[in-house]
Enzyme design. Structure first.
Site, mmCIF file in Angstrom:
data_model
loop_
_atom_site.group_PDB
_atom_site.id
_atom_site.type_symbol
_atom_site.label_atom_id
_atom_site.label_comp_id
_atom_site.label_asym_id
_atom_site.label_seq_id
_atom_site.Cartn_x
_atom_site.Cartn_y
_atom_site.Cartn_z
ATOM 1 N N ALA A 1 0.815 -1.229 0.000
ATOM 2 C CA ALA A 1 0.000 0.000 0.000
ATOM 3 C C ALA A 1 0.844 1.272 0.000
ATOM 4 O O ALA A 1 0.279 2.372 -0.023
ATOM 5 C CB ALA A 1 -0.934 -0.005 1.211
ATOM 6 N N TYR A 2 2.186 1.127 0.014
ATOM 7 C CA TYR A 2 3.041 2.316 0.021
ATOM 8 C C TYR A 2 3.535 2.642 -1.390
ATOM 9 O O TYR A 2 4.721 2.985 -1.597
ATOM 10 C CB TYR A 2 4.248 2.123 0.949
ATOM 11 C CG TYR A 2 3.911 1.874 2.411
ATOM 12 C CD1 TYR A 2 2.627 2.076 2.928
ATOM 13 C CD2 TYR A 2 4.890 1.426 3.292
ATOM 14 C CE1 TYR A 2 2.325 1.826 4.267
ATOM 15 C CE2 TYR A 2 4.598 1.185 4.634
ATOM 16 C CZ TYR A 2 3.317 1.379 5.108
ATOM 17 O OH TYR A 2 3.036 1.131 6.428
ATOM 18 N N GLY A 3 2.659 2.520 -2.371
ATOM 19 C CA GLY A 3 3.008 2.924 -3.735
ATOM 20 C C GLY A 3 4.193 2.141 -4.270
ATOM 21 O O GLY A 3 4.175 0.912 -4.293
#
Ligand code: NAP
Length: 267
Positions: free
Chosen positions: A63-65
């Site tokens: 979820a951190y790109g």
């Protein structure tokens, strides 16, 4: 840099870890002033500074790109000196989070993380809780799948990054590690940390600087000692809490990282 055991996993980790939300994501973040994704040169300097200062633990997530895939290239050739923690269950796309904690999604996510991180195993995978799953029956199936991945040797340990005290306490029943929030303005999870200590489980701290608000005076009044450096005081508070294995502070600045390491060393 002090190393501490990560519960009973057999791993020893640096007491200060590096959080990497900002390495790959600039949308949907709560940092004061938002986030600017560092350039490749800045990211290289950040990782080499972390290594030079004795940090061994890096926290990332799908979820951190682009965080995982950037770490894959940044850590190439030095994989064995790092303990990598990643997560499952949350995806962040087009500015929105999406959650899937079912076994096939968990398996596919871990396999994709290994590809992105260019490795054959990670030291820990955490359930990236939305605050609901940690108190829902479906959590058992998620943990069953993580247990299978551990048996297959793809992950060395697993746990949950939780948002509620009951969720954190429940995670301790079947997990090796919990990741909980702790800062002078958010102490509810002290109950989880104390229980984890009794059971010899690993404890990772997130949001130790209240997502940066500790540095700009956003912490609740009286939270830090009068006249002290609030960031250093806050890091020391988390590190000094009995039961804490490692405090994962997020930063995209090698200068801040160095200051945080000095604070962790009590300098
Ligand atoms: P945090 O560590 O409390 O704060 C990070 C913020 O503090 C950044 O904006 C950073 O800005 C700033 N900062 C760091 N050192 C500083 C210094 N010496 N002086 C001034 N400012 C400083 O918050 P977080 O990043 O939200 O949480 C830490 C890590 O925990 C994350 O990176 C992530 O790995 C993990 N996490 C997990 C979850 C989850 O699983 N649900 C949720 C949140 C966080 P600069 O970049 O300018 O240094």
């Amino acid at each position: 840099m002090e190393l501490r055991p990560l519960g009973s996993t057999g791993l020893a980790v640096s007491v200060l870890g590096l959080g990497t939300v900002k390495l790959g994501r600039d949308q949907g973040v709560k940092y004061p002033g938002g986030a600017r994704i560092p350039s490749d040169d800045e990211a290289k300097t950040l990782i080499s500074t972390a290594a030079d200062l004795g940090i061994t633990l890096i926290d990332t997530a799908p979820a951190y790109g682009t965080s995982e895939s950037r770490l894959g290239s940044l850590l190439a050739g030095q994989r064995d000196r790092w303990a990598i923690v990643t997560k499952v269950g949350e995806e962040f796309e087009n500015g929105l989070s999406r959650f899937d904690f079912r076994a096939p999604a968990v398996r596919a996510s871990v396999e994709r993380s290994l590809t992105r991180l260019r490795t054959d195993r990670v030291e820990c995978v955490l359930i990236h809780s939305d605050g609901l799953v940690e108190n829902a029956p479906e959590l058992e199936g998620t943990i069953d799948e993580l247990d299978r991945l551990k048996s297959r040797g793809l992950i060395r340990s697993f746990g949950a990054s939780t948002k509620t005290v009951p969720g954190g306490l429940r995670a301790l029943d079947r997990c090796d590690v919990v990741m909980v929030t702790l800062n002078p303005g958010a102490k509810d999870d002290l109950a989880v940390i104390a229980e984890a200590k009794k059971r010899n489980k690993g404890v990772l701290i997130k949001k130790a600087l209240a997502s940066g608000h500790a540095a700009v005076g956003g912490m609740s009044a009286g939270a830090t000692a009068q006249g002290a450096d609030p960031v250093a005081e806050t890091i020391r508070f988390a590190i000094g809490t009995p039961g804490v294995s490692s405090v994962i502070v997020g930063t995209s600045s090698h200068m801040h990282l160095a200051a945080n390491c000095r604070a962790a060393a009590g300098e």
